[in-house]
Design an enzyme around this catalytic site. Structure first.
Site, PDB file in Angstrom:
ATOM      1  CE  LYS A  91      -3.952  -2.211   2.223  1.00 33.32           C
ATOM      2  NZ  LYS A  91      -5.307  -2.138   1.725  1.00 33.32           N
ATOM      3  NE  ARG A 131      -8.353  -9.206  -4.674  1.00 34.83           N
ATOM      4  CZ  ARG A 131      -9.510  -8.761  -4.243  1.00 34.83           C
ATOM      5  NH1 ARG A 131     -10.616  -9.039  -4.909  1.00 34.83           N
ATOM      6  NH2 ARG A 131      -9.601  -7.996  -3.166  1.00 34.83           N
TER       7      ARG A 131
HETATM    8  P1  ADP Z   1      -8.204  -3.820   2.179  1.00 37.50           P
HETATM    9  O1  ADP Z   1      -6.936  -4.016   1.403  1.00 37.50           O
HETATM   10  O2  ADP Z   1      -8.277  -4.674   3.382  1.00 37.50           O
HETATM   11  O3  ADP Z   1      -9.420  -3.872   1.295  1.00 37.50           O
HETATM   12  P2  ADP Z   1      -8.539  -0.923   2.164  1.00 37.50           P
HETATM   13  O4  ADP Z   1      -7.366  -0.013   2.209  1.00 37.50           O
HETATM   14  O5  ADP Z   1      -9.187  -1.099   0.825  1.00 37.50           O
HETATM   15  O6  ADP Z   1      -8.110  -2.328   2.758  1.00 37.50           O
HETATM   16  O7  ADP Z   1      -9.646  -0.448   3.229  1.00 37.50           O
HETATM   17  C1  ADP Z   1     -10.785  -1.240   3.521  1.00 37.50           C
HETATM   18  C2  ADP Z   1     -11.876  -0.395   4.174  1.00 37.50           C
HETATM   19  O8  ADP Z   1     -11.368   0.253   5.362  1.00 37.50           O
HETATM   20  C3  ADP Z   1     -12.423   0.741   3.321  1.00 37.50           C
HETATM   21  O9  ADP Z   1     -13.454   0.317   2.440  1.00 37.50           O
HETATM   22  C4  ADP Z   1     -12.910   1.723   4.374  1.00 37.50           C
HETATM   23  O10 ADP Z   1     -14.178   1.326   4.871  1.00 37.50           O
HETATM   24  C5  ADP Z   1     -11.893   1.574   5.490  1.00 37.50           C
HETATM   25  N1  ADP Z   1     -10.779   2.552   5.348  1.00 37.50           N
HETATM   26  C6  ADP Z   1      -9.547   2.313   4.858  1.00 37.50           C
HETATM   27  N2  ADP Z   1      -8.762   3.422   4.882  1.00 37.50           N
HETATM   28  C7  ADP Z   1      -9.526   4.407   5.394  1.00 37.50           C
HETATM   29  C8  ADP Z   1      -9.303   5.812   5.684  1.00 37.50           C
HETATM   30  N3  ADP Z   1      -8.125   6.412   5.450  1.00 37.50           N
HETATM   31  N4  ADP Z   1     -10.337   6.504   6.229  1.00 37.50           N
HETATM   32  C9  ADP Z   1     -11.536   5.909   6.490  1.00 37.50           C
HETATM   33  N5  ADP Z   1     -11.802   4.630   6.240  1.00 37.50           N
HETATM   34  C10 ADP Z   1     -10.828   3.861   5.699  1.00 37.50           C
HETATM   35 MG    MG Z   2      -9.773  -2.641  -0.325  1.00 39.47          MG
END
Ligand code: ADP
Ligand code: MG
Ligand code: ADP
Length: 480
Positions: A115, A294
């Site tokens: 990330k 993916r």
């Molecule tokens: P993963 O790789 O597990 O899918 P993500 O980075 O896509 O992780 O984040 C998954 C979820 O976590 C998002 O859909 C959101 O609900 C919450 N989230 C992630 N980062 C943030 C942020 N900076 N602020 C608020 N919510 C967040």
């Molecule tokens: Mg995600």
């Protein structure tokens, strides 16, 4: 001889991919571990290779999956989602073995799976994002970096595993004094879950919408998008209900976010199908979150509103074809909603109901209803895998019609044996905020009364129970 393609996955997504392979007049090879020996993906495929007792470790075993492909003479492997789908070492092992990996190149998976690296590439390309840190240093130094970040940008902040995925390894920190405990635990957890203890911080967006864009790119760099999806309705940062398009955004906002996604994909040198995820705040601003390299669980909603078969397209692109459609050919029509019918007890914090047997399975049908599942009457749900039984994707021309059709199809759906998410969804679709399209990622926390329902209250379900008692494991089963 027909081209063989191996599907390195299980459950509903294995069947979804096998169907596409067979439609392309190729042969599908399934793999399975012992706990999955009664799984219907084995019988749907043209041949199946047992890869070990598992559980999970053999689906994750690169050498065994490659050996199965070689043994069966498969020219390509589709990894589905989860398991090896975002594993760059697996893509590399395929490349080395002369097997086509149906997905992006290994170096792209490497960059985007991290990330922090992904954020750097996107920042260089001018993609908007929330403030964040590099990987935090180990021990006290890292903790100090976190304290400084919190003081500079304000709380809440998100502590995220750099190698994380599937909603795991994410913690929301509300105040400075909570940092210390979370920091140590997050590192340990990240190490256990992802084999990498790196963590970093992002400023939290308060009550955001989760908006994502499906993109498809060919090897020549031609990149198109299939519009937006709203995946805000989540539990534990994991999606439950997905909606296309994200109709609460104006057409102009949808276009802007979709164009940004195409730009992000190009900046990453993306090939094949992928998803660019964004957070969208109440002021209409959006921020890059990550790119999933993916096929997504919720790809079906984009297929329903565009008419494009994403899995078929993935395979054709991987086998060397160029994109035959241009952006102008992609027309977004109507609305589609996917509901994940999980064997879980929503009232009990969505506790998985694995180990239970499905006594009665009657699926809905008719206009606008699509089912992607692997469940059948008499099937005992293995305890060792995820709890998704079937995805119900409903299409309607207007939002109103879509909600009406959701209600009808949920009422027609009978799964008796394990508790499922169906009664919860019946409550959800009658909620005025849901009907008005008003949802953000805090929806479940702010609508706790949705968990207030009577178990198996419908007449149909009472009847199903009765039938199950009369001729358990018999009768007509309709596998989706
Ligand atoms: P993963 O790789 O597990 O899918 P993500 O980075 O896509 O992780 O984040 C998954 C979820 O976590 C998002 O859909 C959101 O609900 C919450 N989230 C992630 N980062 C943030 C942020 N900076 N602020 C608020 N919510 C967040
Ligand atoms: Mg995600
Ligand atoms: P096919 O596999 O039928 O040869 P293509 O590879 O040309 O299709 O396109 C991939 C996907 O896009 C398929 O799901 C197909 O149905 C869809 N598609 C093809 N042409 C168009 C078009 N002009 N407009 C919308 N969708 C299209």
């Amino acid at each position: 001889m027909k081209t063989k393609i191996l599907v390195a996955n299980r459950g509903e997504i294995a069947i979804r991919i096998i169907r596409a392979i067979q439609e392309l007049n190729c042969e599908a090879v399934a793999v399975y571990e012992t706990p999955d020996r009664d799984s219907s993906h084995i019988r749907t495929a043209d041949e199946a290779v047992w890869i070990g007792h598992g559980p999970r470790c053999d689906y994750l075993n690169i050498d065994k999956v490659i050996a199965a492909a070689q043994k069966s003479g498969a020219a390509a492997i589709h990894p589905g989602y989860g398991f090896l789908a975002e594993n760059a070492d697996f893509a590399r092992a395929c490349e080395k073995a002369g097997i086509i990996f149906i997905g992006p190149p290994s170096d792209v998976i490497d960059n985007l799976g991290n990330k922090v690296t992904a954020r750097r590439i996107m920042a260089e390309a001018g993609i908007p994002m929330v403030p964040g840190t590099q990987n935090l240093k180990a021990g006290n130094e890292g903790l100090q970096e976190a304290v400084e970040f919190g003081r500079k940008y304000g709380y809440p902040i998100m502590l995220k595993a750099t190698a994380g995925g599937g909603g795991r390894g994410i913690r929301k920190i509300e105040q400075e004094k909570d940092l210390k405990d979370h920091y140590a635990m997050a590192r340990a957890e990240a190490n256990a879950a992802f084999g990498d203890d790196s963590v970093y911080l992002e400023k939290a967006v308060v009550r955001p919408k989760h908006i994502e864009v499906q993109i498809i790119a060919d090897k020549k760099g031609s990149t198109i998008h299939l519009g937006t999806r709203d995946c805000s309705i989540q539990r534990r940062n994991q999606k439950l209900v997905e909606i296309a398009p994200a109709f609460q955004l104006t057409p102009e906002q949808q276009e802007a976010i979709s164009q940004t996604a195409v730009k992000a994909a190009k900046a990453a040198g993306y090939f094949n199908a992928g998803t660019v995820e964004f957070l969208y705040d109440s002021d209409g601003k959006f921020y890059f979150m990550e790119i999933n390299t993916r096929l997504q669980v919720e790809h079906t909603v984009s297929e329903m509103i565009t008419g494009i078969d994403i899995v078929r397209t993935q395979i054709k692109l991987a086998l060397g074809k160029d994109l035959s459609i241009r952006q102008e050919d992609v027309q977004l029509r109507g609305h589609a909603v996917e509901m994940r019918i999980n064997a879980e007890d929503p009232k009990n914090n969505f506790m998985p109901e694995g180990g239970k047997t499905v006594h009665v399975y009657r699926s809905p049908g008719g206009y606008g209803i699509r089912l992607d599942g692997f469940c059948y009457q008499g099937f005992t749900i293995p305890q060792v895998y995820d709890s998704l039984l079937v995805k119900m994707t409903v299409f309607g021309w207007s939002w109103n019609e879509t909600v009406d059709r959701l209600r009808r199809s949920l009422n027609n759906f009978v799964i008796s044996g394990p508790k499922t998410t169906i009664p919860f969804y019946l409550n959800l679709i009658n909620d005025p905020d849901f009907q008005a399209g008003k949802f953000d990622t805090s929806f479940l926390e702010t609508h706790e009364y949705l968990f207030d329902y009577e178990e198996d209250s419908s007449e149909v379900n009472k009847l199903a129970k009765l039938i199950a008692e009369i001729h358990c494991k018999g009768g007509n089963a309709y596998a989706a």
